[in-house]
Scaffold this active site. Sequence first.
Site, PDB file in Angstrom:
ATOM      1  N   GLY A 296       0.835  -1.213   0.000  1.00  0.00           N
ATOM      2  CA  GLY A 296       0.000   0.000   0.000  1.00  0.00           C
ATOM      3  C   GLY A 296       0.859   1.248   0.000  1.00  0.00           C
ATOM      4  O   GLY A 296       0.564   2.214   0.700  1.00  0.00           O
ATOM      5  N   ALA A 297       1.918   1.231  -0.842  1.00  0.00           N
ATOM      6  CA  ALA A 297       2.935   2.290  -0.775  1.00  0.00           C
ATOM      7  C   ALA A 297       2.642   3.475  -1.691  1.00  0.00           C
ATOM      8  O   ALA A 297       3.464   4.378  -1.791  1.00  0.00           O
ATOM      9  CB  ALA A 297       4.303   1.691  -1.107  1.00  0.00           C
ATOM     10  N   ASN A 298       1.496   3.461  -2.338  1.00  0.00           N
ATOM     11  CA  ASN A 298       1.208   4.575  -3.262  1.00  0.00           C
ATOM     12  C   ASN A 298       0.404   5.697  -2.609  1.00  0.00           C
ATOM     13  O   ASN A 298       0.136   6.714  -3.245  1.00  0.00           O
ATOM     14  CB  ASN A 298       0.448   4.070  -4.496  1.00  0.00           C
ATOM     15  CG  ASN A 298      -0.913   3.491  -4.139  1.00  0.00           C
ATOM     16  OD1 ASN A 298      -0.980   2.412  -3.579  1.00  0.00           O
ATOM     17  ND2 ASN A 298      -1.974   4.210  -4.444  1.00  0.00           N
ATOM     18  N   SER A 299       0.004   5.504  -1.354  1.00  0.00           N
ATOM     19  CA  SER A 299      -0.931   6.462  -0.762  1.00  0.00           C
ATOM     20  C   SER A 299      -0.706   6.569   0.743  1.00  0.00           C
ATOM     21  O   SER A 299      -0.164   5.640   1.363  1.00  0.00           O
ATOM     22  CB  SER A 299      -2.354   5.949  -1.051  1.00  0.00           C
ATOM     23  OG  SER A 299      -3.315   6.684  -0.337  1.00  0.00           O
ATOM     24  N   GLY A 300      -1.113   7.675   1.324  1.00  0.00           N
ATOM     25  CA  GLY A 300      -1.210   7.828   2.775  1.00  0.00           C
ATOM     26  C   GLY A 300       0.039   7.434   3.552  1.00  0.00           C
ATOM     27  O   GLY A 300       1.165   7.823   3.216  1.00  0.00           O
TER      28      GLY A 300
ATOM     29  N   SER B 218      -4.507  -0.797  14.336  1.00  0.00           N
ATOM     30  CA  SER B 218      -5.262   0.431  14.585  1.00  0.00           C
ATOM     31  C   SER B 218      -5.776   0.378  16.017  1.00  0.00           C
ATOM     32  O   SER B 218      -6.040  -0.706  16.561  1.00  0.00           O
ATOM     33  CB  SER B 218      -6.440   0.479  13.605  1.00  0.00           C
ATOM     34  OG  SER B 218      -7.449   1.336  14.087  1.00  0.00           O
TER      35      SER B 218
ATOM     36  N   GLY C 201       1.517   4.544   3.908  1.00  0.00           N
ATOM     37  CA  GLY C 201       2.467   3.676   3.200  1.00  0.00           C
ATOM     38  C   GLY C 201       3.407   4.473   2.319  1.00  0.00           C
ATOM     39  O   GLY C 201       4.611   4.185   2.265  1.00  0.00           O
TER      40      GLY C 201
ATOM     41  N   TYR D 267     -13.926  -4.120  10.248  1.00  0.00           N
ATOM     42  CA  TYR D 267     -12.643  -3.410  10.333  1.00  0.00           C
ATOM     43  C   TYR D 267     -11.949  -3.646  11.687  1.00  0.00           C
ATOM     44  O   TYR D 267     -10.794  -4.098  11.711  1.00  0.00           O
ATOM     45  CB  TYR D 267     -12.842  -1.917  10.040  1.00  0.00           C
ATOM     46  CG  TYR D 267     -11.550  -1.139   9.988  1.00  0.00           C
ATOM     47  CD1 TYR D 267     -10.748  -1.144   8.850  1.00  0.00           C
ATOM     48  CD2 TYR D 267     -11.102  -0.403  11.088  1.00  0.00           C
ATOM     49  CE1 TYR D 267      -9.545  -0.429   8.807  1.00  0.00           C
ATOM     50  CE2 TYR D 267      -9.917   0.304  11.055  1.00  0.00           C
ATOM     51  CZ  TYR D 267      -9.150   0.293   9.919  1.00  0.00           C
ATOM     52  OH  TYR D 267      -7.956   0.988   9.875  1.00  0.00           O
TER      53      TYR D 267
HETATM   54  N1  NAP Z   1      -5.783   6.700   8.365  1.00  0.00           N
HETATM   55  C1  NAP Z   1      -5.987   6.367   9.633  1.00  0.00           C
HETATM   56  O1  NAP Z   1      -6.479   7.171  10.467  1.00  0.00           O
HETATM   57  C2  NAP Z   1      -5.620   5.002  10.105  1.00  0.00           C
HETATM   58  C3  NAP Z   1      -5.819   4.691  11.472  1.00  0.00           C
HETATM   59  C4  NAP Z   1      -5.470   3.426  11.929  1.00  0.00           C
HETATM   60  C5  NAP Z   1      -4.932   2.496  11.049  1.00  0.00           C
HETATM   61  N2  NAP Z   1      -4.754   2.831   9.722  1.00  0.00           N
HETATM   62  C6  NAP Z   1      -4.178   1.811   8.841  1.00  0.00           C
HETATM   63  O2  NAP Z   1      -3.098   2.374   8.133  1.00  0.00           O
HETATM   64  C7  NAP Z   1      -2.875   1.616   6.937  1.00  0.00           C
HETATM   65  C8  NAP Z   1      -2.668   2.554   5.764  1.00  0.00           C
HETATM   66  O3  NAP Z   1      -3.896   3.207   5.477  1.00  0.00           O
HETATM   67  P1  NAP Z   1      -4.001   4.743   5.082  1.00  0.00           P
HETATM   68  O4  NAP Z   1      -4.743   5.407   6.177  1.00  0.00           O
HETATM   69  O5  NAP Z   1      -2.686   5.268   4.658  1.00  0.00           O
HETATM   70  O6  NAP Z   1      -5.040   4.653   3.859  1.00  0.00           O
HETATM   71  P2  NAP Z   1      -4.878   4.852   2.273  1.00  0.00           P
HETATM   72  O7  NAP Z   1      -4.345   6.209   1.975  1.00  0.00           O
HETATM   73  O8  NAP Z   1      -6.194   4.495   1.704  1.00  0.00           O
HETATM   74  O9  NAP Z   1      -3.792   3.766   1.888  1.00  0.00           O
HETATM   75  C9  NAP Z   1      -4.116   2.401   1.867  1.00  0.00           C
HETATM   76  C10 NAP Z   1      -3.209   1.692   0.898  1.00  0.00           C
HETATM   77  O10 NAP Z   1      -3.596   0.309   0.856  1.00  0.00           O
HETATM   78  C11 NAP Z   1      -3.788  -0.051  -0.499  1.00  0.00           C
HETATM   79  N3  NAP Z   1      -4.750  -1.126  -0.690  1.00  0.00           N
HETATM   80  C12 NAP Z   1      -6.041  -1.178  -0.284  1.00  0.00           C
HETATM   81  N4  NAP Z   1      -6.618  -2.302  -0.726  1.00  0.00           N
HETATM   82  C13 NAP Z   1      -5.684  -2.973  -1.449  1.00  0.00           C
HETATM   83  C14 NAP Z   1      -5.676  -4.183  -2.173  1.00  0.00           C
HETATM   84  N5  NAP Z   1      -6.757  -4.951  -2.293  1.00  0.00           N
HETATM   85  N6  NAP Z   1      -4.531  -4.562  -2.779  1.00  0.00           N
HETATM   86  C15 NAP Z   1      -3.426  -3.799  -2.705  1.00  0.00           C
HETATM   87  N7  NAP Z   1      -3.374  -2.646  -2.047  1.00  0.00           N
HETATM   88  C16 NAP Z   1      -4.484  -2.226  -1.420  1.00  0.00           C
HETATM   89  C17 NAP Z   1      -4.290   1.222  -1.157  1.00  0.00           C
HETATM   90  O11 NAP Z   1      -4.187   1.133  -2.565  1.00  0.00           O
HETATM   91  P3  NAP Z   1      -5.121   2.044  -3.539  1.00  0.00           P
HETATM   92  O12 NAP Z   1      -4.563   3.429  -3.465  1.00  0.00           O
HETATM   93  O13 NAP Z   1      -4.957   1.382  -4.850  1.00  0.00           O
HETATM   94  O14 NAP Z   1      -6.519   1.976  -2.972  1.00  0.00           O
HETATM   95  C18 NAP Z   1      -3.355   2.238  -0.527  1.00  0.00           C
HETATM   96  O15 NAP Z   1      -2.112   2.207  -1.164  1.00  0.00           O
HETATM   97  C19 NAP Z   1      -4.088   0.698   6.798  1.00  0.00           C
HETATM   98  O16 NAP Z   1      -3.750  -0.606   7.225  1.00  0.00           O
HETATM   99  C20 NAP Z   1      -5.105   1.313   7.750  1.00  0.00           C
HETATM  100  O17 NAP Z   1      -6.031   0.363   8.227  1.00  0.00           O
HETATM  101  C21 NAP Z   1      -5.090   4.055   9.247  1.00  0.00           C
END
Ligand code: NAP
Length: 287
Positions: A17-21, A147, A23, A172
């Site tokens: 998930g290294a393309n966004s957020g 989380s 990661g 979740y």
């Molecule tokens: N944001 C928060 O407040 C928060 C809080 C607690 C935990 N987290 C955890 O932090 C981690 C990163 O999330 P984020 O907040 O940075 O969200 P994000 O910006 O949506 O990033 C999520 C990443 O996971 C990838 N992904 C999702 N489904 C996938 C699949 N089927 N195959 C391959 N890649 C997939 C996404 O790819 P696409 O761009 O292609 O969708 C994106 O690169 C997650 O595990 C999330 O549960 C986040």
Amino acid sequence: MPTVNSSMQGKICMVTGANSGIGKATALALAQMGATVVMVCRDRARGEEARSEITTKSRNNAVDLLLADLSSQQSIRQLVENFQQHYTHLHVLINNAGAAFPGRRRETADGLEMTFAVNYLAPFLLTNLLLDVLKASAPARIVNVSSASHKSGYIQMDDLQGEKHNRSMRAYPQSKLAIVLFTYELARRLQGTGVTANCLDPGFVATNIGQTGASLPVRLLIKLIGSFGTSPEKGAKTSIYLASSPEVEGVTGKYFVKSLPKRSAAISYDESLQRQLWEQSAKLVNL
Ligand SMILES: NC(=O)c1ccc[n+]([C@@H]2O[C@H](COP(=O)([O-])OP(=O)(O)OC[C@H]3O[C@@H](n4cnc5c(N)ncnc54)[C@H](OP(=O)(O)O)[C@@H]3O)[C@@H](O)[C@H]2O)c1
């Protein structure tokens, strides 16, 4: 900005998930420390765009992109084959990719509940398939992004797929509790190998999570709520710390918040539950 330091020079790090957020911020920081970074993304265009940004900002060309849809077990197995064709070592695996699916229950191509499959079974399978190369690369580290919401999760062993009680709001936190249980069991199984396993809560971070496939009003609502979150760079700090800091060399089987070890939910320390979940998961991914 040039490479910050060379503390991760010679280390090969995989970030899902290294393309966004979080990661993407994690991958950038590791590239800035001189690591070879293997980005795992599901979409080539989004992955290439992020890769280009990371190489430019880090001035590190050793940033690779491998494609995988982590909702598909076949795709995960293919990813590992592709990785092993190009690399003989892996020093850090960061299971970061995750998603939330507000609304109705969804299934993967393998017939599994989507949240459980992407957030938990994918890291379970990917990690297990990479264990030999991690052990051969020791000291090595596995970092699982959980989380704080795992604290409201519970594992219903006879309904992991939410078929009997389909409550998408439960999927979740269940998946994030499963990641913590998995990390503790994994750490125990890896004792003496030089491979550590830890998990973390990144905090409340403004990212794209929850956006995929959601309706426009839900997307707007999530965006609004998310705007109160911290930046992805801040949200990535604990992942980066666990992946790279000498302070946590040899530290294993812990849950971190803000780069400090914290207690996770009481149920996550239940070794019998950890074992049961492992055994059930191994069946679900045909290990
Ligand atoms: N944001 C928060 O407040 C928060 C809080 C607690 C935990 N987290 C955890 O932090 C981690 C990163 O999330 P984020 O907040 O940075 O969200 P994000 O910006 O949506 O990033 C999520 C990443 O996971 C990838 N992904 C999702 N489904 C996938 C699949 N089927 N195959 C391959 N890649 C997939 C996404 O790819 P696409 O761009 O292609 O969708 C994106 O690169 C997650 O595990 C999330 O549960 C986040």
